[in-house]
Design an enzyme around this catalytic site. Structure first.
Site, PDB file in Angstrom:
ATOM      1  N   ASP A  17      38.162  54.096  40.580  1.00 24.93           N
ATOM      2  CA  ASP A  17      37.490  54.155  41.875  1.00 24.93           C
ATOM      3  C   ASP A  17      38.390  53.654  43.009  1.00 24.93           C
ATOM      4  O   ASP A  17      39.458  53.086  42.773  1.00 24.93           O
ATOM      5  CB  ASP A  17      36.165  53.361  41.843  1.00 24.93           C
ATOM      6  CG  ASP A  17      36.280  52.008  41.131  1.00 24.93           C
ATOM      7  OD1 ASP A  17      37.407  51.478  41.042  1.00 24.93           O
ATOM      8  OD2 ASP A  17      35.269  51.484  40.673  1.00 24.93           O
TER       9      ASP A  17
ATOM     10  N   ASN B 271      24.835  44.567  38.132  1.00 22.12           N
ATOM     11  CA  ASN B 271      23.688  45.482  38.122  1.00 22.12           C
ATOM     12  C   ASN B 271      23.872  46.615  37.103  1.00 22.12           C
ATOM     13  O   ASN B 271      23.128  47.585  37.108  1.00 22.12           O
ATOM     14  CB  ASN B 271      23.462  46.068  39.526  1.00 22.12           C
ATOM     15  CG  ASN B 271      24.644  46.905  40.000  1.00 22.12           C
ATOM     16  OD1 ASN B 271      25.656  47.031  39.306  1.00 22.12           O
ATOM     17  ND2 ASN B 271      24.523  47.479  41.184  1.00 22.12           N
TER      18      ASN B 271
ATOM     19  N   HIS C  28      26.569  48.604  36.811  1.00 22.30           N
ATOM     20  CA  HIS C  28      27.397  49.743  37.217  1.00 22.30           C
ATOM     21  C   HIS C  28      28.697  49.800  36.408  1.00 22.30           C
ATOM     22  O   HIS C  28      29.184  48.793  35.890  1.00 22.30           O
ATOM     23  CB  HIS C  28      27.656  49.765  38.737  1.00 22.30           C
ATOM     24  CG  HIS C  28      28.652  48.793  39.269  1.00 22.30           C
ATOM     25  ND1 HIS C  28      28.598  48.315  40.554  1.00 22.30           N
ATOM     26  CD2 HIS C  28      29.741  48.199  38.723  1.00 22.30           C
ATOM     27  CE1 HIS C  28      29.597  47.493  40.778  1.00 22.30           C
ATOM     28  NE2 HIS C  28      30.311  47.400  39.669  1.00 22.30           N
TER      29      HIS C  28
ATOM     30  N   GLU D 247      26.476  53.356  40.561  1.00 25.17           N
ATOM     31  CA  GLU D 247      25.419  52.370  40.742  1.00 25.17           C
ATOM     32  C   GLU D 247      24.142  52.822  40.025  1.00 25.17           C
ATOM     33  O   GLU D 247      24.034  53.996  39.637  1.00 25.17           O
ATOM     34  CB  GLU D 247      25.137  52.202  42.251  1.00 25.17           C
ATOM     35  CG  GLU D 247      26.353  51.787  43.083  1.00 25.17           C
ATOM     36  CD  GLU D 247      26.730  50.308  42.905  1.00 25.17           C
ATOM     37  OE1 GLU D 247      26.349  49.690  41.882  1.00 25.17           O
ATOM     38  OE2 GLU D 247      27.420  49.770  43.798  1.00 25.17           O
TER      39      GLU D 247
HETATM   40  C1  GLP Z   1      33.674  46.403  40.837  1.00 26.55           C
HETATM   41  C2  GLP Z   1      34.461  47.673  40.437  1.00 26.55           C
HETATM   42  C3  GLP Z   1      34.206  48.010  39.003  1.00 26.55           C
HETATM   43  C4  GLP Z   1      34.339  46.718  38.220  1.00 26.55           C
HETATM   44  C5  GLP Z   1      33.125  45.885  38.475  1.00 26.55           C
HETATM   45  C6  GLP Z   1      33.154  44.500  37.834  1.00 26.55           C
HETATM   46  O1  GLP Z   1      32.837  46.615  41.924  1.00 26.55           O
HETATM   47  N1  GLP Z   1      34.208  48.818  41.215  1.00 26.55           N
HETATM   48  O2  GLP Z   1      35.099  49.002  38.567  1.00 26.55           O
HETATM   49  O3  GLP Z   1      34.429  46.997  36.847  1.00 26.55           O
HETATM   50  O4  GLP Z   1      32.841  45.830  39.861  1.00 26.55           O
HETATM   51  O5  GLP Z   1      34.023  43.650  38.499  1.00 26.55           O
HETATM   52  P1  GLP Z   1      34.474  42.256  37.935  1.00 26.55           P
HETATM   53  O6  GLP Z   1      35.361  42.524  36.780  1.00 26.55           O
HETATM   54  O7  GLP Z   1      35.177  41.600  39.069  1.00 26.55           O
HETATM   55  O8  GLP Z   1      33.240  41.543  37.535  1.00 26.55           O
END
Ligand code: GLP
Length: 259
Positions: free
Chosen positions: A75, A150, A152, A157
Site C-alpha cells: 500500500d 480493526n 485490516h 478496511e
Molecule cells: C498500517 C498498514 C498495514 C499494516 C498495519 C499494522 O496501517 N497500512 O499494512 O500492516 O497498519 O501496522 P503495525 O504493524 O504498525 O501495527
C-alpha cells in the site's frame, strides 16, 4: 472442525522477527540459487521493522546475485509522492531497499521494487497499472502482512470485499487514529485515503506470513481466532481460506486467548 490459521508463537518480537526472517530468507535464496525469480510482498508499519533488520543481516552474508529478486508493496498513502518523508516509499528506503542496495550491487531499486505511486494523476489507471505490474512479475511468491487493530490487511478496511483488487480506499477513523503516531501525533496530517492491494490480490500470493506483535493486537487476534468463516467485518479473516498462510506472533499478541 473449526478453521484456524497455523500459528507460531514466540516469547517476544525479537525472536519472532529472527525466525520469520530465517524462513523468508531461505525461501528467497533457494529460488535464486536455482536461477529463478522471487517476488517478495512487503508490508509497512511497526511489525516488520525488526524482521527487515534481520533479513538485511542475512542478505549481508549472501554471495549470490539478487538480479531476480523483486519486491512489491502492499500500500501507499494517497497524495504522498516518493520524496515525501512520510510516504511508504521512504519507509522502504530506510528500512530495507536502501541498505540492501548498499550491500548488493545487483539490487536495483528503480527496477526491482514496485509500490503504488501516491501522486499518480488517475487513481483508476494507477490501480490497473499496479495489478499489471504484479501480474507481469508472475504474481507474489510470499506476502508479508501485518494486521490493523480493526482487522485490516494492507489498507483493506472493514467492509472490503474478498474479491477486491488494488484500488484507492478511504481510511477508517480507527486507522487514522492509530497511524497519527507516524505524523507527529496529528490526526489531521494523516492522509484520508490510500492505495492498497485488494483482498483478492493479497490472497493470490502463493504464501503469506502474517506478523502480529504486541498487546494492542490481542483483542483483534482473539476475535479472529473465534471465527469459523471469513467476514468482511474483519478483512484478515479472508486468510482463513488461504492454503498456505502462517502467523508469526509474539506472546503479547495472542495473550487474550491463551491466558
Ligand atoms: C498500517 C498498514 C498495514 C499494516 C498495519 C499494522 O496501517 N497500512 O499494512 O500492516 O497498519 O501496522 P503495525 O504493524 O504498525 O501495527
Amino acid at each position: 472442525m473449526k478453521k484456524a490459521i497455523q500459528t507460531r508463537v514466540f516469547p517476544d518480537n525479537d525472536q519472532m522477527s529472527r525466525e520469520a526472517a530465517l524462513e523468508i530468507f531461505k525461501d528467497v535464496t533457494v529460488r535464486l540459487e536455482q536461477n529463478e525469480s522471487f517476488v517478495l510482498g512487503m508490508a509497512t508499519g511497526n511489525s516488520p521493522i525488526k524482521l527487515y533488520k534481520e533479513l538485511l543481516g542475512l542478505f549481508s552474508t549472501y554471495k549470490g546475485s539478487l538480479t531476480k529478486f523483486f519486491t512489491v508493496n502492499l500500500d501507499e498513502y494517497y497524495g504522498l509522492g516518493k520524496e515525501n518523508p512520510d510516504s511508504y516509499y521512504q519507509y522502504m528506503m530506510k528500512h530495507f531497499w536502501g541498505p540492501l542496495a548498499e550491500i548488493h550491487s545487483t539490487f536495483h531499486i528503480e527496477t526491482q521494487t514496485i509500490i503504488p505511486n501516491g501522486i499518480a494523476a488517475d487513481p483508476v489507471e494507477e490501480s490497473a497499472r499496479y495489478e499489471k505490474a504484479i501480474a507481469d512479475l508472475g504474481g507474489i511468491d510470499l506476502q508479508i502482512l501485518g494486521i490493523g487493530t480493526n482487522g485490516h490487511i494492507g489498507f483493506n478496511e472493514p467492509g472490503s470485499p474478498g474479491s477486491s483488487r488494488t484500488r484507492l480506499v478511504e481510511l477508517a477513523e480507527e486507522t487514522i487514529q492509530v497511524n497519527r503516531a507516524h505524523f507527529g501525533g496529528d490526526a489531521n496530517k494523516v492522509p484520508k485515503q490510500a492505495y492498497t492491494m485488494g483482498v483478492q490480490t493479497i490472497f493470490e500470493a502463493r504464501e503469506i506470513v502474517l506478523l502480529v506483535s504486541g498487546a494492542s493486537k490481542a483483542a483483534i487476534m482473539k476475535e479472529l481466532n473465534s471465527l469459523n468463516n471469513p467476514t468482511e467485518d474483519i478483512p484478515a479473516s479472508f486468510l482463513l481460506n488461504h492454503p498456505n498462510v502462517i502467523i508469526f506472533a509474539d506472546q503479547l499478541a495472542i495473550s487474550a486467548y491463551t491466558s
